[in-house]
Design a protein around this motif. Structure first.
Motif, PDB file in Angstrom:
ATOM      1  N   VAL A  42       0.840  -1.204   0.000  1.00  0.00           N
ATOM      2  CA  VAL A  42       0.000   0.000   0.000  1.00  0.00           C
ATOM      3  C   VAL A  42       0.874   1.254   0.000  1.00  0.00           C
ATOM      4  CG1 VAL A  42      -1.659   1.361   1.343  1.00  0.00           C
ATOM      5  CG2 VAL A  42      -1.970  -1.116   1.113  1.00  0.00           C
ATOM      6  N   LEU A  43       1.853   1.296   0.888  1.00  0.00           N
ATOM      7  CA  LEU A  43       2.699   2.482   1.011  1.00  0.00           C
ATOM      8  C   LEU A  43       3.517   2.727  -0.249  1.00  0.00           C
ATOM      9  CD1 LEU A  43       1.884   2.411   4.014  1.00  0.00           C
ATOM     10  CD2 LEU A  43       4.245   2.945   4.594  1.00  0.00           C
ATOM     11  N   ILE A  44       4.162   1.681  -0.761  1.00  0.00           N
ATOM     12  CA  ILE A  44       5.060   1.864  -1.898  1.00  0.00           C
ATOM     13  C   ILE A  44       4.276   2.168  -3.168  1.00  0.00           C
ATOM     14  CG2 ILE A  44       6.813   0.771  -3.341  1.00  0.00           C
ATOM     15  CD1 ILE A  44       7.803   1.479  -0.566  1.00  0.00           C
ATOM     16  N   GLU A  45       3.164   1.476  -3.382  1.00  0.00           N
ATOM     17  CA  GLU A  45       2.418   1.619  -4.640  1.00  0.00           C
ATOM     18  C   GLU A  45       1.524   2.843  -4.655  1.00  0.00           C
ATOM     19  OE1 GLU A  45       0.258  -1.440  -7.724  1.00  0.00           O
ATOM     20  OE2 GLU A  45      -0.109  -1.738  -5.580  1.00  0.00           O
ATOM     21  N   GLN A  46       1.001   3.260  -3.483  1.00  0.00           N
ATOM     22  CA  GLN A  46      -0.024   4.297  -3.482  1.00  0.00           C
ATOM     23  C   GLN A  46       0.377   5.588  -2.766  1.00  0.00           C
ATOM     24  OE1 GLN A  46      -4.126   2.819  -2.895  1.00  0.00           O
ATOM     25  NE2 GLN A  46      -3.224   0.787  -2.599  1.00  0.00           N
ATOM     26  N   ASN A  47       1.434   5.547  -1.935  1.00  0.00           N
ATOM     27  CA  ASN A  47       1.851   6.759  -1.217  1.00  0.00           C
ATOM     28  C   ASN A  47       3.227   7.257  -1.619  1.00  0.00           C
ATOM     29  OD1 ASN A  47       0.348   5.190   1.555  1.00  0.00           O
ATOM     30  ND2 ASN A  47      -0.450   7.065   0.674  1.00  0.00           N
ATOM     31  N   TYR A  48       4.091   6.395  -2.094  1.00  0.00           N
ATOM     32  CA  TYR A  48       5.516   6.709  -2.243  1.00  0.00           C
ATOM     33  C   TYR A  48       5.771   7.696  -3.373  1.00  0.00           C
ATOM     34  CZ  TYR A  48      10.559   5.857  -2.612  1.00  0.00           C
ATOM     35  OH  TYR A  48      11.921   5.999  -2.658  1.00  0.00           O
ATOM     36  N   VAL A  49       6.184   8.898  -3.018  1.00  0.00           N
ATOM     37  CA  VAL A  49       6.296   9.976  -3.991  1.00  0.00           C
ATOM     38  C   VAL A  49       7.451   9.783  -4.969  1.00  0.00           C
ATOM     39  CG1 VAL A  49       7.763  11.481  -2.574  1.00  0.00           C
ATOM     40  CG2 VAL A  49       6.187  12.508  -4.221  1.00  0.00           C
ATOM     41  N   HIS A  50       8.497   9.081  -4.574  1.00  0.00           N
ATOM     42  CA  HIS A  50       9.674   8.936  -5.431  1.00  0.00           C
ATOM     43  C   HIS A  50       9.658   7.671  -6.284  1.00  0.00           C
ATOM     44  CE1 HIS A  50      11.420  12.343  -3.493  1.00  0.00           C
ATOM     45  NE2 HIS A  50      11.731  11.734  -2.375  1.00  0.00           N
ATOM     46  N   LEU A  51       8.564   6.923  -6.294  1.00  0.00           N
ATOM     47  CA  LEU A  51       8.572   5.638  -6.996  1.00  0.00           C
ATOM     48  C   LEU A  51       8.990   5.770  -8.465  1.00  0.00           C
ATOM     49  CD1 LEU A  51       8.102   2.605  -6.865  1.00  0.00           C
ATOM     50  CD2 LEU A  51       5.675   3.031  -7.367  1.00  0.00           C
ATOM     51  N   PRO A  52       8.428   6.687  -9.263  1.00  0.00           N
ATOM     52  CA  PRO A  52       8.869   6.777 -10.668  1.00  0.00           C
ATOM     53  C   PRO A  52      10.354   7.125 -10.801  1.00  0.00           C
ATOM     54  CG  PRO A  52       6.813   7.980 -10.335  1.00  0.00           C
ATOM     55  CD  PRO A  52       7.330   7.631  -8.976  1.00  0.00           C
ATOM     56  N   LEU A  53      10.845   8.025  -9.938  1.00  0.00           N
ATOM     57  CA  LEU A  53      12.253   8.414  -9.977  1.00  0.00           C
ATOM     58  C   LEU A  53      13.158   7.232  -9.662  1.00  0.00           C
ATOM     59  CD1 LEU A  53      14.495  10.705  -9.935  1.00  0.00           C
ATOM     60  CD2 LEU A  53      14.079  10.794  -7.464  1.00  0.00           C
ATOM     61  N   LYS A  54      12.803   6.467  -8.629  1.00  0.00           N
ATOM     62  CA  LYS A  54      13.664   5.362  -8.208  1.00  0.00           C
ATOM     63  C   LYS A  54      13.676   4.240  -9.237  1.00  0.00           C
ATOM     64  CE  LYS A  54      14.704   7.270  -4.245  1.00  0.00           C
ATOM     65  NZ  LYS A  54      16.073   7.654  -3.885  1.00  0.00           N
ATOM     66  N   VAL A  55      12.530   3.940  -9.818  1.00  0.00           N
ATOM     67  CA  VAL A  55      12.470   2.911 -10.855  1.00  0.00           C
ATOM     68  C   VAL A  55      13.366   3.301 -12.023  1.00  0.00           C
ATOM     69  CG1 VAL A  55      10.978   1.825 -12.576  1.00  0.00           C
ATOM     70  CG2 VAL A  55      10.181   2.077 -10.205  1.00  0.00           C
ATOM     71  N   ALA A  56      13.347   4.602 -12.388  1.00  0.00           N
ATOM     72  CA  ALA A  56      14.150   5.062 -13.521  1.00  0.00           C
ATOM     73  C   ALA A  56      15.639   5.139 -13.187  1.00  0.00           C
ATOM     74  CB  ALA A  56      13.653   6.441 -13.972  1.00  0.00           C
ATOM     75  N   MET A  57      15.989   5.691 -12.006  1.00  0.00           N
ATOM     76  CA  MET A  57      17.392   5.938 -11.690  1.00  0.00           C
ATOM     77  C   MET A  57      18.143   4.688 -11.260  1.00  0.00           C
ATOM     78  SD  MET A  57      17.802   9.667  -9.888  1.00  0.00           S
ATOM     79  CE  MET A  57      19.581   9.509 -10.012  1.00  0.00           C
ATOM     80  N   HIS A  58      17.448   3.775 -10.578  1.00  0.00           N
ATOM     81  CA  HIS A  58      18.147   2.639  -9.988  1.00  0.00           C
ATOM     82  C   HIS A  58      17.701   1.290 -10.569  1.00  0.00           C
ATOM     83  CE1 HIS A  58      19.693   5.626  -7.305  1.00  0.00           C
ATOM     84  NE2 HIS A  58      18.537   5.842  -6.723  1.00  0.00           N
ATOM     85  N   ALA A  59      16.807   1.330 -11.563  1.00  0.00           N
ATOM     86  CA  ALA A  59      16.370   0.105 -12.235  1.00  0.00           C
ATOM     87  C   ALA A  59      15.868  -0.941 -11.236  1.00  0.00           C
ATOM     88  CB  ALA A  59      17.498  -0.462 -13.090  1.00  0.00           C
ATOM     89  N   VAL A  60      15.011  -0.516 -10.325  1.00  0.00           N
ATOM     90  CA  VAL A  60      14.447  -1.411  -9.315  1.00  0.00           C
ATOM     91  C   VAL A  60      12.937  -1.503  -9.504  1.00  0.00           C
ATOM     92  CG1 VAL A  60      16.267  -0.972  -7.645  1.00  0.00           C
ATOM     93  CG2 VAL A  60      14.236   0.495  -7.647  1.00  0.00           C
ATOM     94  N   HIS A  61      12.340  -2.542  -8.910  1.00  0.00           N
ATOM     95  CA  HIS A  61      10.889  -2.721  -9.021  1.00  0.00           C
ATOM     96  C   HIS A  61      10.366  -3.214  -7.676  1.00  0.00           C
ATOM     97  CE1 HIS A  61       6.997  -3.167 -10.646  1.00  0.00           C
ATOM     98  NE2 HIS A  61       7.334  -3.471 -11.902  1.00  0.00           N
TER      99      HIS A  61
END
Length: 638
Positions: A42-61
């Motif tokens: 819930v927190l990561i998918e719906q609240n986490y403001v940096h999710l798009p940035l982190k997926v792009a910068m660090h290639a994580v999922h």
């Protein structure tokens, strides 16, 4: 020994070995684990403001990793489930993968509130470009043959120390290389178990060389003890919790370092009564007594370039930002006025108000607090809408609501940007120090301290001197899972809330609003990019063993030759006349309650004149100019 020192000594005396401590762990059921993973999702998918940035910068999922972990748990039984340490390790690794020190899985009891430590501290210094690792402090009462401050560590469990630091750095979150390296070194000897799984090894063997050139080995067991509690309850619905910008790890370590090595600086309260607070200027090399010893240390320092003020700001994690600023102002008023060194190394942040309120005291220019944005999700919109027009009397998220609604319609990623720090508070008392200022940073500066450093640089207050290539790069406001749950249940319970109670005193934190820089770098996010210093200083052996000697010399060189201005204003109670005492200022403009009243040329260091209406004005502001440029200001609030 003070009462605080006695309390800290008892904590250390009650410490237990790691292997004995771990026998008390392992109480989570399979259902508990499933709840933790579902709530993390819930927190990561719906609240986490940096999710798009982190997926792009660090290639994580992290979202997919959480789903896979949840799927695996759905196939396990109480008999076949993994050992609990493995569950904690995997969930922690998922949170660490985004390299965000605001976004954490906080381990349950018995880990919460505990620290694992070795009885010595290791720091890095350079000779040219070559790093060296040296013991700088040991816990009182600990001794070993030929071991103590000044010995150089060459190997860690048989691994060359430089490589051991690099390997350790990969295990801990950090938005840039400097931050990861710094935390990799720090965590060799000190780990908060609230946010890190326990060490893998029961003991550590270090190889070291002392002054006689003989190589020796020291084997020392990890020990576990209770840490000093924080001043701020981040789960409580309060302004301090809502405006939290804190690297919990650095804050935990900062409190632990004081307990282990400076117990006299530990206090049970944010501010303490100090009967003998002096009003006398600081003597060279002497500390100025403070009512907030866990927050500030102020002193006068002699350098080859002159005698300057030096104030350490250890944390912004306070409940009372106004009181924090007032104590800062009192302290710098007792330091030399020809130059000030503001040192925020190792400051993990805290109250965003406190960090941005502080900026005004060092510049004549108005302060523009950093705007912040939510990521546009239906859940974040629900939270904002529930606190529109300030229904609880404690928090108002109205500014973000309309832009959030539009973002969901237009598929925009973020809401509009609005400040957390109130503009009037950021400019309430204005400039209090008129000499030049230099700011010292390192890679452990994070969150509210990143915001402070960004504001210092963006408002061109003075040069930034970094001992690392960057600050920690934490650009967000952070809320806990418990706080999010509370927000969605006020002003009345909400049966549709996605937030569920967490088992076993576990908790989670998430970056909820990202911060953006202002002025020349307007719109640039702080997260992962951080604040690059204007000048770089590599720590020397004298720095780490002799009180930052070379670092302060470098700071003194930056202050030398810069103008040390003065602008004091005094209103005579009887006549209402205004007296200005100035230096390196040639014109003053006077404002009463925000309206211009008159302008005078300053041909002498002291001038007295009448200002119509000054007797009834609530706020008198004097702006000083040199050759048409605003260089000093003084605000009198009556």
């Amino acid at each position: 020994m003070t009462e605080s020192s006695e309390t800290m000594a008892k904590r250390l005396a009650d410490a237990v070995e790691l292997r004995d401590f771990l026998r008390t762990a392992g109480t989570l059921t399979l259902a508990d684990r499933r709840v933790l993973v579902q709530q993390a999702l819930v927190l990561i998918e719906q609240n986490y403001v940096h999710l798009p940035l982190k997926v792009a910068m660090h290639a994580v999922h992290p979202v997919q990793r959480l789903r896979l972990l949840g799927l695996r748990l759905s196939r396990q039984t109480e008999q076949s489930m993994d050992p609990e340490w493995r569950f904690h390790q995997e969930l922690s690794e998922i949170f660490h993968s985004v390299r965000d020190l605001h976004t954490n899985y906080l381990l349950p009891a018995p880990f919460s509130g505990k620290i694992a430590y070795l009885p010595y501290q290791i720091e890095e210094y350079f000779e040219g470009d070559a790093p060296h690792y040296v013991v700088t402090r040991v816990v009182e009462g600990f001794s070993a043959p030929g071991f103590g401050p000044g010995v150089e560590v060459t190997h860690w469990n048989g691994v060359p120390i430089e490589r051991a630091v690099a390997v350790n750095a990969t295990r801990f979150a950090g938005g840039n290389a400097a931050a990861r390296h710094s935390r990799g070194l720090q965590s060799l000897t000190l780990r908060p178990l609230r946010i890190h799984v326990p060490p893998d090894e029961d003991w550590v063997v270090v190889t070291y060389v002392n002054g006689d050139g003989i190589s020796r080995e020291l084997r020392e067991k990890w020990r576990i003890t209770e840490n000093v509690p924080p001043f701020v309850d981040a789960d409580e619905l309060s302004t301090a919790a809502m405006a939290q910008g804190l690297d919990l790890g650095t804050d935990e370590i900062g409190r632990a370092v004081k307990m282990l090595y400076v117990p006299e600086a530990v206090t049970a309260r944010e501010s303490v009564d100090v009967a003998d607070l002096t009003t006398e200027p600081a003597a060279p090399g002497a500390d100025v007594p403070t009512s907030m010893p866990a927050v500030f240390r102020a002193r006068s320092v002699d350098t080859a370039s002159g005698t300057y003020g030096h104030i350490r700001v250890f944390t912004f994690n306070v409940n009372d930002p106004e009181g924090f600023v007032l104590e800062f102002v009192r302290l710098i008023g007792l330091l030399p006025q020809n130059g000030l060194i503001v040192d925020v190394r190792g400051n993990g942040g805290g109250h965003i108000f406190a960090s941005e309120f502080l900026l005004q005291t060092l510049t004549p220019h108005p302060i523009s607090p950093e705007p912040t944005q939510f990521i546009a999700t239906p859940l974040n919109l629900r939270i904002c809408a529930q606190h529109k027009n300030n229904p609880t009397g404690q928090i108002d998220l109205t500014p973000w609501c309309r832009s959030m609604e539009q973002a969901l319609e237009t598929a925009a990623v973020y809401s509009g940007g609005f400040t957390i720090t109130p503009l009037d508070g950021a400019n309430a008392i204005g400039q209090q120090y008129h000499g030049p200022v230099v700011l010292i940073t390192d890679a452990r500066c994070y969150s509210a301290t990143d915001i402070f450093a960004a504001g210092f640089q963006d408002h061109r207050i003075g040069p930034v001197l970094g001992v690392d290539d960057n600050t920690g790069a934490g650009g967000a406001n952070v809320w806990t899972h418990e706080l999010l749950k509370t927000l969605l249940e006020l002003p009345e319970p909400n049966p549709d809330t996605p937030y569920r109670p967490l088992p076993g005193q576990a908790n989670m934190r998430v970056s909820i609003r990202r911060t953006l820089r202002v002025h020349d770098l307007a719109g640039t996010p702080v997260e992962d990019l951080g604040i690059a210093p204007d000048h770089r200083h590599r720590m020397t052996r004298r720095d780490v063993l002799q009180g930052n000697t070379d670092l302060l010399e470098r700071a003194g060189q930056l202050l030398a030759g810069q103008p040390a201005r003065r602008l004091d204003a005094e209103i005579a109670a009887a006549s209402g006349e205004l007296t200005l005492r100035s230096r390196l200022v040639d014109r003053a403009d006077v404002y009463l309650d925000g309206r211009p009243r008159l302008s005078v040329d300053l041909t002498q260091e002291s001038v007295t004149f009448s200002v119509p209406g000054i007797g009834v004005a609530e706020v008198v502001r004097v702006e000083g100019f040199k050759e048409g440029e605003l260089v000093a200001a003084r605000t009198i609030v009556r």
